[in-house]
Design a protein around this motif. Structure first.
Motif, PDB file in Angstrom:
ATOM      1  N   ALA A  85       0.869  -1.421   0.023  1.00 35.73           N
ATOM      2  CA  ALA A  85       0.029   0.046   0.010  1.00 35.73           C
ATOM      3  C   ALA A  85       0.775   1.075   0.186  1.00 35.73           C
ATOM      4  O   ALA A  85       0.557   2.302  -0.586  1.00 35.73           O
ATOM      5  CB  ALA A  85      -0.949  -0.192   1.047  1.00 35.73           C
ATOM      6  N   ASP A  86       2.042   1.315   0.766  1.00 36.75           N
ATOM      7  CA  ASP A  86       3.038   2.370   0.638  1.00 36.75           C
ATOM      8  C   ASP A  86       3.424   2.831  -0.864  1.00 36.75           C
ATOM      9  O   ASP A  86       3.804   3.752  -1.159  1.00 36.75           O
ATOM     10  CB  ASP A  86       3.921   2.088   1.859  1.00 36.75           C
ATOM     11  N   GLN A  87       3.665   1.571  -1.826  1.00 34.88           N
ATOM     12  CA  GLN A  87       4.300   1.849  -2.793  1.00 34.88           C
ATOM     13  C   GLN A  87       2.977   2.042  -3.985  1.00 34.88           C
ATOM     14  O   GLN A  87       3.349   1.999  -5.169  1.00 34.88           O
ATOM     15  CB  GLN A  87       4.794   0.425  -3.470  1.00 34.88           C
ATOM     16  N   GLU A  88       1.638   2.201  -3.474  1.00 34.33           N
ATOM     17  CA  GLU A  88       0.819   2.201  -4.438  1.00 34.33           C
ATOM     18  C   GLU A  88       0.755   3.617  -5.204  1.00 34.33           C
ATOM     19  O   GLU A  88       1.016   4.610  -4.764  1.00 34.33           O
ATOM     20  CB  GLU A  88      -0.764   2.421  -3.717  1.00 34.33           C
ATOM     21  N   PRO A  89       0.731   3.410  -6.692  1.00 36.19           N
ATOM     22  CA  PRO A  89       0.962   4.381  -7.154  1.00 36.19           C
ATOM     23  C   PRO A  89      -0.229   5.444  -7.244  1.00 36.19           C
ATOM     24  O   PRO A  89      -1.531   5.117  -7.051  1.00 36.19           O
ATOM     25  CB  PRO A  89       0.942   3.803  -8.719  1.00 36.19           C
ATOM     26  N   VAL A 105      -5.869  -6.080  -3.263  1.00 32.86           N
ATOM     27  CA  VAL A 105      -4.723  -6.391  -3.959  1.00 32.86           C
ATOM     28  C   VAL A 105      -4.818  -6.405  -5.383  1.00 32.86           C
ATOM     29  O   VAL A 105      -3.733  -5.961  -6.181  1.00 32.86           O
ATOM     30  CB  VAL A 105      -4.066  -7.705  -3.494  1.00 32.86           C
ATOM     31  N   THR A 106      -5.871  -6.762  -6.008  1.00 33.96           N
ATOM     32  CA  THR A 106      -6.181  -6.694  -7.219  1.00 33.96           C
ATOM     33  C   THR A 106      -6.386  -5.283  -7.731  1.00 33.96           C
ATOM     34  O   THR A 106      -5.873  -4.831  -8.693  1.00 33.96           O
ATOM     35  CB  THR A 106      -7.580  -7.492  -7.507  1.00 33.96           C
ATOM     36  N   THR A 107      -6.968  -4.339  -6.994  1.00 30.87           N
ATOM     37  CA  THR A 107      -6.815  -2.902  -7.134  1.00 30.87           C
ATOM     38  C   THR A 107      -5.431  -2.350  -7.648  1.00 30.87           C
ATOM     39  O   THR A 107      -4.988  -1.539  -8.318  1.00 30.87           O
ATOM     40  CB  THR A 107      -8.021  -2.206  -6.284  1.00 30.87           C
ATOM     41  N   LEU A 108      -4.709  -2.624  -6.476  1.00 31.64           N
ATOM     42  CA  LEU A 108      -3.295  -2.053  -6.405  1.00 31.64           C
ATOM     43  C   LEU A 108      -2.464  -2.656  -7.703  1.00 31.64           C
ATOM     44  O   LEU A 108      -1.977  -1.756  -8.110  1.00 31.64           O
ATOM     45  CB  LEU A 108      -2.671  -2.434  -5.067  1.00 31.64           C
ATOM     46  N   ALA A 109      -2.601  -3.728  -7.843  1.00 33.04           N
ATOM     47  CA  ALA A 109      -2.049  -4.400  -9.095  1.00 33.04           C
ATOM     48  C   ALA A 109      -2.500  -3.774 -10.354  1.00 33.04           C
ATOM     49  O   ALA A 109      -1.632  -3.276 -11.257  1.00 33.04           O
ATOM     50  CB  ALA A 109      -2.130  -5.856  -9.363  1.00 33.04           C
ATOM     51  N   SER A 110      -3.918  -3.491 -10.589  1.00 35.09           N
ATOM     52  CA  SER A 110      -4.277  -2.825 -11.768  1.00 35.09           C
ATOM     53  C   SER A 110      -3.708  -1.381 -11.789  1.00 35.09           C
ATOM     54  O   SER A 110      -3.503  -0.968 -12.942  1.00 35.09           O
ATOM     55  CB  SER A 110      -5.778  -2.877 -11.564  1.00 35.09           C
ATOM     56  N   ASP A 111      -3.931  -0.679 -10.455  1.00 36.44           N
ATOM     57  CA  ASP A 111      -3.329   0.779 -10.795  1.00 36.44           C
ATOM     58  C   ASP A 111      -1.694   0.655 -10.933  1.00 36.44           C
ATOM     59  O   ASP A 111      -1.191   1.786 -11.841  1.00 36.44           O
ATOM     60  CB  ASP A 111      -3.532   1.203  -9.233  1.00 36.44           C
ATOM     61  N   ALA A 112      -0.925  -0.193 -10.510  1.00 36.96           N
ATOM     62  CA  ALA A 112       0.417  -0.267 -10.722  1.00 36.96           C
ATOM     63  C   ALA A 112       0.593  -0.596 -12.190  1.00 36.96           C
ATOM     64  O   ALA A 112       1.475   0.077 -12.923  1.00 36.96           O
ATOM     65  CB  ALA A 112       1.003  -1.371 -10.005  1.00 36.96           C
ATOM     66  N   ALA A 131       3.788  -6.580 -10.735  1.00 35.25           N
ATOM     67  CA  ALA A 131       3.346  -5.074 -11.071  1.00 35.25           C
ATOM     68  C   ALA A 131       4.119  -3.738 -10.480  1.00 35.25           C
ATOM     69  O   ALA A 131       4.501  -2.998 -11.096  1.00 35.25           O
ATOM     70  CB  ALA A 131       1.624  -4.843 -11.003  1.00 35.25           C
ATOM     71  N   LEU A 132       4.433  -4.222  -9.041  1.00 35.67           N
ATOM     72  CA  LEU A 132       5.296  -3.142  -8.491  1.00 35.67           C
ATOM     73  C   LEU A 132       6.727  -3.093  -9.047  1.00 35.67           C
ATOM     74  O   LEU A 132       7.063  -1.984  -9.081  1.00 35.67           O
ATOM     75  CB  LEU A 132       5.076  -3.091  -7.095  1.00 35.67           C
TER      76      LEU A 132
END
Length: 420
Positions: A129-133, A213-220, A270-271
């Protein structure tokens, strides 16, 4: 004559019966009175009745004893049967309580295991979450903790929850130990329904984590795609492997812990891709060396301000007053710092990958050769040294020795600033 005989007989006195016993010269007599006769008769009758009773008892004794023993045996058998039934009932109750206890222990163990797993997942999601774009779209809400999510399922919902039939595909703690009506609901039934409610709450937390997690990966991936497309459209280097898909295989659906681990691995990938693109983009001179300052002369052919002939302007002039800070546009190593002919006081920085930036006409140089600089670090003060008609910053970007338009890099930096 006849009348006188009757009168004589009527007046005769009735004598008691006398028993006379003569034996030789000895004579004995007994007078039998009525009460003695009655007593003797009674004694005889009693003796006869006793004799008959004794005879009847002796005749039917074995039958009476057998009947009594049979009755006692039936009573004893009924008693033993009752004892056996009670003992069996006690055994069934004990077995049921033991089974319920085992089920409760199993469910508690599963709940503790799932709670521990959720805590570990939250720990893994924290760094991600800290690395979330940061994207223009609204950010997804943060994942709820297991305790907070579980508290959302209140008592009213627990009262109306229907315990479904156990299914092999469902977790063991979703199984109901009994099916009873609400009118005859016991403490164990309420505990069983509570376990089902808690499991549904934990399942909701798991689903929320997977969705997060899916949302974070999609955003990344979306951010990485935006960075890569922007750099490629501008003709700048990007990750050569990004966007290539050379994979295949059968579709196997995932569920439970495997689904979460797969999603986390996808997020990590993704990250990693995003971080590689960010690292590569940060090495490019995409920042503005004088933020907020207007362009007084763009890159390209122009009329020379001093002699008036056509000439190539190899950089971009940014108008600014004396003493304004000149900032490094990317990390790199200072290769030149000082006077450099028509550039006046100049700082040159090598950013690697064939990219070099120059900051000319400075009033004061604040860097030295071989110095390592970071983006945004002040390397000098804007002035009007060298071939200059007034205070401004001459900013050049060179790629493999050839000058390129600095405004293109600045525009790209403005577009990607939210991702970098």
């Amino acid at each position: 004559m006849k009348t006188s005989a009757q009168a004589a007989a009527f007046g005769r006195r009735k004598e008691p019966h006398t028993v006379i016993i003569a034996r030789g010269n000895e004579i004995r007599h007994f007078t039998v009175r009525p009460w003695i006769a009655a007593a003797a008769g009674s004694a005889f009758a009693v003796a006869a009745i006793g004799y008959l009773t004794a005879t009847t008892y002796l005749v039917f004794r074995d039958d009476l004893i057998g009947a009594t023993m049979a009755r006692q045996a039936r009573v004893q058998q009924a008693y033993e049967d009752r004892i056996s039934a009670l003992r069996a009932q006690v055994d069934r109750i004990t077995s049921r309580q033991f089974l319920d206890q085992q089920l409760m222990e199993t469910k508690v163990s599963e709940l503790l295991s799932r709670q521990s797993q959720l805590s570990l997942r939250n720990g893994r999601l924290g760094p991600a979450a800290d690395q979330e774009p940061t994207s223009p779209a609204d950010a997804a809400p943060p994942a709820k903790s297991p305790d907070e999510q579980a508290s959302l399922v209140g008592a009213p919902q627990a009262e109306t929850l229907a315990v479904a039939t156990a299914d092999a595909s469902r977790p063991f703690s979703f199984w109901s130990t009994r099916v009873t009506s609400h009118e005859a609901e016991s403490q164990a039934d309420r505990a069983d329904r509570l376990f089902v409610t808690l499991n549904k709450s934990l399942r909701a937390v798991e689903d929320d984590q997977i969705e997060r997690v899916t949302t974070l990966a999609s955003d990344a991936y979306q951010a990485a795609d935006t960075i890569a497309e922007t750099l490629r459209d501008a003709g700048l280097p990007a990750d050569q492997d990004f966007g290539k898909v050379d994979v295949g295989g059968p579709l196997i659906a995932l569920d439970g812990p495997m689904a979460f681990d797969t999603k986390v691995k996808e997020l990590d990938d993704a990250l990693d891709v995003l971080e590689r693109l960010k690292t590569g983009a940060r090495k490019l001179p995409l920042a503005n060396p004088a933020p907020g300052r207007s362009v007084s002369s763009p890159f390209g052919p122009r009329k020379d301000p001093l002699i008036g002939s056509a000439a190539l302007h190899s950089g971009t002039d940014l108008r600014a007053p004396y003493g304004t800070a000149a900032l490094a546009t990317a990390a790199g190593t200072v290769t030149k710092a000082g006077w450099n002919g028509g550039y006046g006081r100049m700082v040159e920085i090598d950013h690697g990958g064939g990219f070099v930036t120059r900051y000319a006409h400075l009033n004061k140089v604040l860097a030295v050769p071989n110095q390592q600089v970071v983006p945004g670090q002040q390397i000098g003060e804007i002035g009007s040294s060298g071939r200059s008609t007034g205070p401004h910053l001459h900013y050049e970007v060179r790629r493999n020795g050839e000058p390129v338009d600095p405004l293109r890099f600045i525009r790209i930096g403005n577009k990607l600033g939210q991702y970098l």
